[in-house]
Design an enzyme around this catalytic site. Sequence first.
Site, short mmCIF file in Angstrom:
data_model
loop_
_atom_site.label_atom_id
_atom_site.label_comp_id
_atom_site.label_asym_id
_atom_site.label_seq_id
_atom_site.Cartn_x
_atom_site.Cartn_y
_atom_site.Cartn_z
N ASN A 74 0.80 -1.15 -0.02
CA ASN A 74 -0.14 0.18 0.15
C ASN A 74 1.02 1.45 -0.07
OD1 ASN A 74 -1.89 2.06 0.49
ND2 ASN A 74 -2.12 1.42 2.67
N LYS B 102 -0.07 4.18 -0.07
CA LYS B 102 -0.41 5.47 0.42
C LYS B 102 -0.45 6.59 -0.45
CE LYS B 102 0.00 3.32 5.08
NZ LYS B 102 0.34 3.36 6.55
N HIS C 168 -9.03 1.01 5.44
CA HIS C 168 -7.93 1.03 6.14
C HIS C 168 -7.93 2.02 7.28
CE1 HIS C 168 -3.76 2.38 6.73
NE2 HIS C 168 -3.25 1.26 6.17
N GLU D 207 -6.38 4.71 8.23
CA GLU D 207 -6.17 6.01 7.84
C GLU D 207 -7.57 6.58 7.42
OE1 GLU D 207 -1.54 5.27 7.61
OE2 GLU D 207 -2.54 5.62 5.83
N GLU E 140 -4.66 -5.28 10.72
CA GLU E 140 -3.56 -4.05 10.99
C GLU E 140 -3.60 -3.26 12.25
OE1 GLU E 140 -1.55 -2.34 6.95
OE2 GLU E 140 -3.65 -1.41 7.38
N GLY F 140 3.62 1.84 11.09
CA GLY F 140 4.44 3.05 10.79
C GLY F 140 5.26 3.55 12.08
N SER G 143 4.34 -2.37 10.21
CA SER G 143 5.68 -2.45 10.25
C SER G 143 6.21 -3.68 10.16
CB SER G 143 5.98 -2.23 11.94
OG SER G 143 5.91 -0.90 12.20
#
Length: 258
Positions: free
Chosen positions: A12, A14, A100, A102, A170, A176, A215
């Site tokens: 991904n 992003k 996702h 985000e 996730e 991240g 990660s």
Amino acid sequence: MTAAIRPMVAGNWKMNGTRASLDQIRAISEGVSGALSEKLDALICPPATLIYVATTLTVDTKLLIGAQDCHEKARSGAHTGDISAEMIADCFASHVIVGHSERRAEHHESNHTVSKKARAAYDQGLTAIICIGETREEHAAGRTMDVMKTQLVESLPDDATPENTVIAYEPIWAIGTGQTPGPEQVEDVHAAIRADLVERFGAAGEGFRLLYGGSVKPANARELLSVANVNGALIGGASLKADDFLAIYRAYEDILTS
């Protein structure tokens, strides 16, 4: 890893990537063209601006191209700035990420919205990669399993199948951050997700691909991808460079022969 399920390593990108990044896609497509490609799938989800060019570059390769989001309306409409599943399919992409963390956090997408986006993907023949995951606060409070169950129930349409749906777990607190749950934690969560899928979909629940994200990098890929019920990875930053993505992809060279 469930042996009967074909693994997938997905990237991904992003909000990263311009035309200059197409060299990385080309390098990834070349790197996944060997014998290992007969045993697992590789997917890159670049920004929407690069989807069509990416599918053109990879048309005769084993690399799949997907999108990072779609609107809940499958086709056209008065939704400025949004992209429909029809538009994604028209660019020859095969998958689309929905839900996702985000998108859920920054755009306030609910489980109900995620379910409608997945249905829009199905309508256009796309495979939906449905993301679920708990926050740091939920994790600290011991609510991981409850959060996963609720997100699965409300985000997955009733007509989800192993053919049209991939589940990506996730943990939000690991994305991240460089922090990764231990293999035992990942195994416990993936086992619970599998059990919930079997409870809802019967024997078909055994066939859903369950990806781990958060990660994932070359240094920990083999350990994480060897965990029971982990059928691949959804990778963020490590997918932007061909060398890193391919190092994770090639972790399966040992896993699939052991």
